[in-house]
Design an enzyme around this catalytic site. Structure first.
Site, short mmCIF file in Angstrom:
data_model
loop_
_atom_site.label_atom_id
_atom_site.label_comp_id
_atom_site.label_asym_id
_atom_site.label_seq_id
_atom_site.Cartn_x
_atom_site.Cartn_y
_atom_site.Cartn_z
N GLU A 1 -6.43 10.80 3.85
CA GLU A 1 -6.13 11.96 4.97
C GLU A 1 -7.03 12.78 5.26
OE1 GLU A 1 -3.86 10.70 2.34
OE2 GLU A 1 -2.35 10.11 3.35
N HIS B 1 8.30 14.83 -0.65
CA HIS B 1 8.70 13.92 0.72
C HIS B 1 9.77 14.62 1.43
CE1 HIS B 1 6.23 10.94 -1.47
NE2 HIS B 1 6.12 10.00 -0.34
C1 LIG Z 1 -1.25 11.17 0.21
C2 LIG Z 1 -0.42 10.25 0.64
N1 LIG Z 1 -0.64 9.47 1.84
C3 LIG Z 1 0.29 8.47 1.99
C4 LIG Z 1 1.51 8.11 1.34
C5 LIG Z 1 2.29 7.15 1.68
N2 LIG Z 1 2.12 5.94 0.71
C6 LIG Z 1 3.01 5.95 -0.36
S1 LIG Z 1 2.44 4.43 -1.25
C7 LIG Z 1 1.10 3.97 -0.10
C8 LIG Z 1 0.36 2.95 -0.25
C9 LIG Z 1 -0.34 2.94 -1.57
O1 LIG Z 1 -1.04 2.02 -1.70
P1 LIG Z 1 -1.72 1.41 -3.01
O2 LIG Z 1 -2.25 2.57 -3.49
O3 LIG Z 1 -2.84 0.16 -3.01
O4 LIG Z 1 -0.37 1.10 -3.87
P2 LIG Z 1 0.60 -0.04 -3.77
O5 LIG Z 1 1.66 0.73 -2.83
O6 LIG Z 1 -0.01 -1.38 -3.08
O7 LIG Z 1 1.14 -0.34 -5.14
C10 LIG Z 1 1.18 4.81 0.94
C11 LIG Z 1 0.55 4.77 2.01
C12 LIG Z 1 1.50 8.94 0.20
N3 LIG Z 1 2.48 8.73 -0.74
N4 LIG Z 1 0.73 9.82 -0.17
#
Ligand SMILES: Cc1ncc(C[n+]2csc(CCOP(=O)(O)OP(=O)(O)O)c2C)c(N)n1
Lengths: 325, 336
Positions: free
Chosen positions: A62, A131
C-alpha cells in the site's frame, strides 16, 4: 431528461462513474489489490471493459502503490487507488497525509495531486477492529485532503465523477454494508463540497454520513409518526465541510443531533457540533447533541459490535431528547 | 566490493526423506497437530456452510505442515506472530480448540473474550502474540519480540509467519534488515501458497523468488516443501538453534497450496481464478513416510483421527453453549 447512470446500487454507481470518466479522459487509471476481482465492489467489472493496462492489480504494497499514485498524479495522470478496507490506508498514511495532502501547499501551489483513494468505511458485521473503522475524521484533520462519504447510489455516482475531476487528492469512503444498497441515480449533479438534504423537517436537524445517514433517514420516518419533523442533512462531503447547507438547516430548526459511526473524540460529529455552536449560537434552541461510538476499537463479537454503534432506535431516542430539550 | 562468495545462498530443501529415528520420535506429535488443525478448520468450513459463522474466515487446509513443522521446535516462552490465515499456527502452538472456537464464535470464553475473532486469536501465555488482520503487520512485531528476548536475556526466540503476499510489504524487509543488523533471534517463515489473495503470486512478485530477497540482506534464504513436515521441521530446527545462539535470523519460504479459496464464501463475488485439482496432502505424505519406515503411520492415523475428531466435536459443542460476552466488556481493555 434521461438519467446519467442506470446503476441501481451504490458501488455499481461508483464503478459507472469511474467508467464514464475513463472513457472521456485517457489519463484516468485505477489500481489496487485485486481490483480485477473488485473485492469490495466499486471496481467490479471495470477490467472487462478497460483491460489490465488501465485496471491494474497490485502487490500488497500500500505505501508503494499509493505513493506511486501520488507521483503519477503529479506527473499528469488522474489515478484512482482502491485501498479495499479504509483501515489499510494506515499502511500508506505518510503518502496520503504527509505527501498527497501537503504537496500543493508546500510547493507554493506549483504541484497538483489529482487522485482518488477509495476505501470502505464502517462495520459490516464481525470484521473486528482492523476492518471496521470509519476514519473520516483523521482525513478531515489532515489538511489538504478532500473527503467524500456518500450513502446512496446517487451521491456515490456524482461525487465520484466530481472526485476524479478534482485537482486535489480525495479520500472517497463508502460503507461496506451499503455497497449494494438500492437507489436511483437522478439527473441532478452533486459536487464535492455538497451536502444532500432529505427528508426536510422543521423540528431538528440530524447530521450524519454513511450508514448513520441511512439510519437517520429511517429514524426520521419513525419520528414523523410521533409528530417530530426531523430534517436529515447527509454530510456526504466531509472536507471541506458544506457549512452553508448545514447552517441553513440549523437556522431553520434550531436543534441539532450529529450522528457518527466513529469514536466520539475528535469525530466529524464533534467538529460539526463545535462549528455549529460557534457559527449559529444565536439560532440554537437547545445544546447540540452528539451520538457516536464510545472511544474504543470495534470488537469482533456481533453482539458487542452492535452495542457500540448507534442504531436507528438510538437515533430516534436522541432526536426525541433534542427535540424536547 | 562485496565478495559474493561469502554471502549466504538460497538453499532448496526438497523431496527429502525424514530419518526413521526422527519420525519415530516426532512423527506422532506432528500427525496429531496436523490432524487437529485439519479437523478444526474443516468444522469451521462446515459451520460457515450452515451460516453459523460470522465475519471472514480464511482456512489454511493443506498448509498444516508449516505450522506443525515450525512450532514443534519452539519451547515455552518463544512467541509467534501470525496472519489472517492463522488457525493452524495457533493449534500448533498449543492453543485449545475449545477456546479458539469460542473466540471465532464471538463467545465470552474465547481467548480474547470475543473481541478478536478468527483474524485475531492470541494467547501470550502459550506463545502466540496473535493472528493479524493487516498483511505483513506481525513481522516487525516478531522482530521486536526477539529484541525483547535478547535484551531481557530470556533465551527465547520469535517466529514471524507471513504469506507470499506479505513479501511485497516493505515492512517485511525493513524488519529483516533490523534483524540481520541486530542479530535478533527471530525466524521469518513465509508461506508461499501461490496466491496473493486472488492474484497468482508471480504476477505481483518480481524476481527469482521470495527467499532470494533475503540474500540481499546477508540472511540465508531457504526454500522448503511446505507439504513435508519433516523437511520443514529440519530447516526450522536449524534456524531456531542459530537464532537462539545469537546468530540472527533465517528466512524460510515454505511452498504448499491452500486447498480452499482466499476466504469462505468468496464464490459470491469471485469467478474461477484457479484450476481445481488434486492438492498434495501433508498428512497423507507423513503417513506414507511413516509406513515406509515401518512405523505403521496408517494405524496411528486411525487412532489419532478418532481421538482428535472426538476432541474437536466436544470442543465445538462446549464453545457453542458458551455465553455471549457481557455487553459491558465492549468498553473494557482499552487502557491498562
Ligand atoms: C495491509 C493489508 N492490505 C490488504 C489486506 C487484504 N488482504 C487480506 S489477506 C490478503 C492476501 C494476503 O496474501 P498472502 O500474504 O499471500 O496470504 P494468503 O492469503 O495467500 O495466505 C489481502 C490482500 C490486508 N488485510 N491488509
Amino acid at each position: 431528461m434521461s438519467p446519467t447512470s442506470t446503476a441501481k446500487r451504490l458501488t455499481p454507481a461508483m464503478a459507472d462513474a469511474i467508467a464514464q470518466e475513463m472513457r472521456s479522459d485517457p489519463t484516468v487509471y485505477l489500481w489496487g489489490v485485486d481490483v480485477t476481482v473488485g473485492v469490495m465492489g466499486p471496481t467490479r467489472g471495470l477490467a472487462k471493459e478497460f483491460g489490465p493496462d488501465k485496471i491494474r492489480d497490485c502487490p500488497i504494497s500500500e505505501a508503494g502503490f499509493v505513493g506511486a499514485a501520488v507521483g503519477a498524479a503529479i506527473g499528469g495522470l488522474r489515478p484512482i487507488v482502491d485501498i479495499m478496507f479504509s483501515s489499510f490506508t494506515y499502511v500508506a498514511f505518510d503518502q496520503i497525509v504527509n505527501q498527497a495532502g501537503r504537496i500543493r501547499y508546500m510547493t507554493g501551489g506549483q504541484l497538483s495531486v489529482p487522485m482518488v483513494i477509495i476505501g470502505s468505511a464502517g462495520a459490516a458485521g464481525a470484521n473486528a477492529a482492523q476492518h471496521s473503522e470509519v476514519p473520516s475524521a483523521l482525513f478531515m484533520n489532515a489538511g489538504g485532503l478532500r473527503v467524500a462519504f456518500p450513502s446512496t447510489a446517487h451521491q456515490a455516482f456524482w461525487l465520484m465523477r466530481s472526485a476524479i475531476r478534482s485537482d486535489d487528492p480525495v479520500v472517497f469512503l463508502f460503507h461496506p454494508a451499503l455497497a449494494s444498497a438500492r437507489g436511483e441515480v437522478r439527473d441532478e449533479p452533486l459536487h464535492l463540497g455538497d451536502a444532500e438534504i432529505g427528508p426536510e423537517g422543521t423540528d431538528l436537524s440530524i447530521l450524519a454520513t454513511g450508514m448513520m445517514a441511512t439510519r437517520a433517514r429511517a429514524a426520521a420516518a419513525v419520528l414523523a409518526e410521533r409528530g417530530i419533523w426531523a430534517e436529515v442533512v447527509d454530510v456526504c462531503s466531509l472536507s471541506p465541510l458544506p457549512w452553508d447547507a448545514i447552517l441553513k438547516s440549523v437556522r431553520k430548526t434550531g436543534r441539532v443531533l450529529a450522528v457518527e459511526e466513529a469514536r466520539l473524540t475528535c469525530s466529524a460529529a464533534s467538529e460539526l457540533a463545535a462549528g455549529i455552536t460557534e457559527r449559529a449560537w444565536a439560532d440554537l434552541k437547545a445544546p447540540v447533541k452528539r451520538l457516536a461510538v464510545p472511544d474504543t476499537p470495534i470488537p469482533f463479537a456481533p453482539t458487542l459490535e452492535e452495542s457500540l454503534i448507534p442504531s436507528e432506535e438510538d437515533i430516534v431516542k436522541a432526536a426525541e431528547e433534542v427535540a424536547s430539550a | 566490493m562485496i565478495d559474493r562468495r561469502t554471502l549466504p545462498s538460497r538453499k532448496e530443501q526438497n523431496g527429502q526423506m525424514t530419518e526413521k529415528v526422527v519420525l519415530k520420535e516426532r512423527g506422532e506429535s506432528w500427525l496429531r497437530t496436523m490432524v487437529r488443525g485439519r479437523l478444526f478448520e474443516q468444522s469451521l468450513g462446515e459451520l460457515y456452510e450452515r451460516g453459523e459463522l460470522v465475519g471472514v474466515v480464511h482456512l489454511s487446509i493443506g498448509l498444516e505442515a508449516t505450522a506443525a513443522g515450525v512450532c514443534s521446535n519452539l519451547r515455552k516462552g518463544d512467541q509467534i506472530t501470525s496472519t489472517h490465515r492463522g488457525h493452524n499456527h495457533m493449534i500448533a502452538r498449543g492453543l485449545e480448540p475449545e477456546r479458539m472456537f469460542a473466540e471465532i464464535l464471538g463467545r465470552s470464553t474465547g481467548y480474547c473474550g470475543g473481541k478478536g475473532g478468527s483474524m485475531h486469536v492470541a494467547n501470550f501465555e502459550l506463545g502466540s502474540v496473535g493472528a493479524n488482520g493487516i498483511v505483513g503487520a506481525g513481522v516487525p512485531m516478531a522482530a521486536g519480540l526477539g529484541v525483547a528476548a535478547q535484551k531481557l536475556g530470556t533465551g527465547n526466540v520469535a517466529v514471524a509467519f507471513c504469506g507470499d503476499g506479505a513479501a511485497n510489504q516493505g515492512v517485511v524487509w525493513e524488519s529483516l534488515n533490523l534483524a540481520a543488523l541486530w542479530k535478533i533471534p527471530v525466524i521469518f517463515v513465509c508461506e508461499n501458497n501461490g496466491f496473493s489473495e486472488f492474484t497468482p503470486t508471480d504476477r505481483v512478485t518480481a524476481g527469482p523468488g521470495i527467499a532470494d530477497r533475503a540474500i540481499g540482506y546477508g540472511v540465508s534464504g531457504v526454500v522448503v516443501d511446505g507439504t513435508n513436515v519433516g523437511a520443514v521441521s529440519a530447516v526450522a530446527e536449524g534456524a531456531i538453534d542459530r537464532a537462539r545462539s545469537g546468530e540472527g535470523p533465517t528466512f524460510i519460504e515454505t511452498r504448499a497450496e491452500r486447498w480452499r479459496g482466499h476466504h469462505e464464501g468468496e464464490e459470491s463475488y469471485v469467478g474461477t481464478y484457479r484450476e481445481t485439482k488434486e492438492f498434495k496432502d501433508p498428512i497423507v505424505q507423513l503417513i506414507q513416510e511413516m509406513d515406509a519406515a515401518g512405523l505403521d503411520g496408517s494405524l496411528l492415523y486411525e487412532k489419532i483421527h478418532a481421538e482428535e475428531k472426538d476432541l474437536i466435536e466436544r470442543s465445538l459443542a462446549v464453545a457453542q453453549q458458551a455465553p455471549l460476552p457481557e455487553l459491558s466488556t465492549a468498553l473494557e481493555d482499552v487502557f491498562s
